[in-house]
Enzyme design. Sequence first.
Site, short mmCIF file in Angstrom:
data_model
loop_
_atom_site.label_atom_id
_atom_site.label_comp_id
_atom_site.label_asym_id
_atom_site.label_seq_id
_atom_site.Cartn_x
_atom_site.Cartn_y
_atom_site.Cartn_z
N MET A 116 0.09 1.16 5.26
CA MET A 116 -0.60 1.47 6.51
C MET A 116 -1.78 0.52 6.70
O MET A 116 -2.43 0.11 5.74
CB MET A 116 -1.10 2.91 6.51
CG MET A 116 -1.76 3.34 7.80
SD MET A 116 -2.25 5.08 7.75
CE MET A 116 -3.01 5.25 9.36
N HIS A 125 -2.70 -0.98 -3.33
CA HIS A 125 -3.82 -0.07 -3.11
C HIS A 125 -3.60 1.18 -3.96
O HIS A 125 -2.68 1.95 -3.75
CB HIS A 125 -3.91 0.33 -1.64
CG HIS A 125 -4.25 -0.81 -0.73
ND1 HIS A 125 -3.93 -0.80 0.61
CD2 HIS A 125 -4.88 -1.99 -0.96
CE1 HIS A 125 -4.35 -1.93 1.17
NE2 HIS A 125 -4.93 -2.66 0.23
N SER A 176 0.84 -1.19 0.00
CA SER A 176 0.00 0.00 0.00
C SER A 176 0.88 1.24 0.00
O SER A 176 1.67 1.43 -0.91
CB SER A 176 -0.96 -0.04 1.20
OG SER A 176 -1.86 1.05 1.15
N THR A 177 0.79 2.06 1.03
CA THR A 177 1.53 3.32 1.08
C THR A 177 3.03 3.07 0.90
O THR A 177 3.63 2.32 1.65
CB THR A 177 1.29 4.04 2.42
OG1 THR A 177 -0.10 4.12 2.67
CG2 THR A 177 1.89 5.44 2.38
N ASP A 195 -4.52 -4.66 6.12
CA ASP A 195 -4.99 -5.45 4.99
C ASP A 195 -3.88 -6.41 4.56
O ASP A 195 -2.74 -5.99 4.32
CB ASP A 195 -5.38 -4.54 3.83
CG ASP A 195 -6.03 -5.31 2.68
OD1 ASP A 195 -6.71 -6.32 2.97
OD2 ASP A 195 -5.87 -4.89 1.52
#
Length: 353
Positions: free
Chosen positions: A293, A200, A174-175, A296
Amino acid sequence: MIVDDSAVVRQAISQTLAVDPGIEVIAAAADPLFAMRKMEVQWPDVIILDIEMPRMDGLTFLKKIMSERPTPVVICSSLAERGAEATMNALSAGAVSIITKPKMGVKQFLEDSANDVVQAVKAAARANARRLAPRTAVNAPLPKLSADAVITSGLGSGASMVRTTDCVVAIGTSTGGTQALEAVLTRLPAVCPGIVIVQHMPERFTAMFAERLNGLCEIDVREARHGDRVVPGRALIAPGGKHMLLTRSGAQYAVEVVDGPLVNRHRPSVDVLFRSCAKFAGRNAFGVIMTGMGDDGARGLKEMHDAGASTVAEDESSCVVFGMPKEAIKLGAVDTVLPLDRIPAAILRAGKS
């Protein structure tokens, strides 16, 4: 600090963030030159940055920040094709995430997306600034659904598979993940295990992200389409706004691209992909969870681990945000913790085992 040439956008974002007591908007500027004057007085923890602005564009400003004093930057970009391409360049230059905005009705859109804006800023605030430089009333939160909303739990035939079929590598991030994925995929040779990826990212950006990586990598990188086969030397990236699941027919693996509710407030969800890998690949799978973050992917990686798959988490020192890997480690889902630069070799070893 908010840097956007639209007064409406500056006001809407300021009002959205002001509702959260943990966030203070210290300044808003109409372009990067005004912003730099304000930053001489007080440097922000997070910058929300538009791309297309007068006098100096956002990408040039971003590169200047990352070269002089790396700071978490959230890009607030239009969904227009030109804006999407510039945003991909910004992610490559060190931006941590994207807030998409339409050309029309921006104020209403930002008000409706208030929770997403707040969470993007909070995620950016937790970013490891040393990892950002490029490498060669808030709306009520949505219910946090599990992978059960898309795919049932329970091990399928994958649990009893022997290692007689091709290894499938599943990666979740993600991030900070756009840079991490570039660092991993560009180091893989043309002959490597088939790879399925959830990053993401909003709709439309995943196709451009995949196209960019495909131009940099020896392997074939593409945005996944329903029914695409998972084969050695190919990486499939889940489309923004859709879930991606691994399936199996005989000895052949493929992906399903499906609609469905948000899982862990994400679509695509890493948990959904990882659960499908546990069910249909079992011990023939290799799971990797990297910077991001939230949590998930943590439970899905545990399901892969329990199905006999080998699993790896990126270590804290190389993560932009040590959230997803940390949660997976806490669950006992991880066999090995590795820095980012050692993950490509681990993927290759998995393909040979």
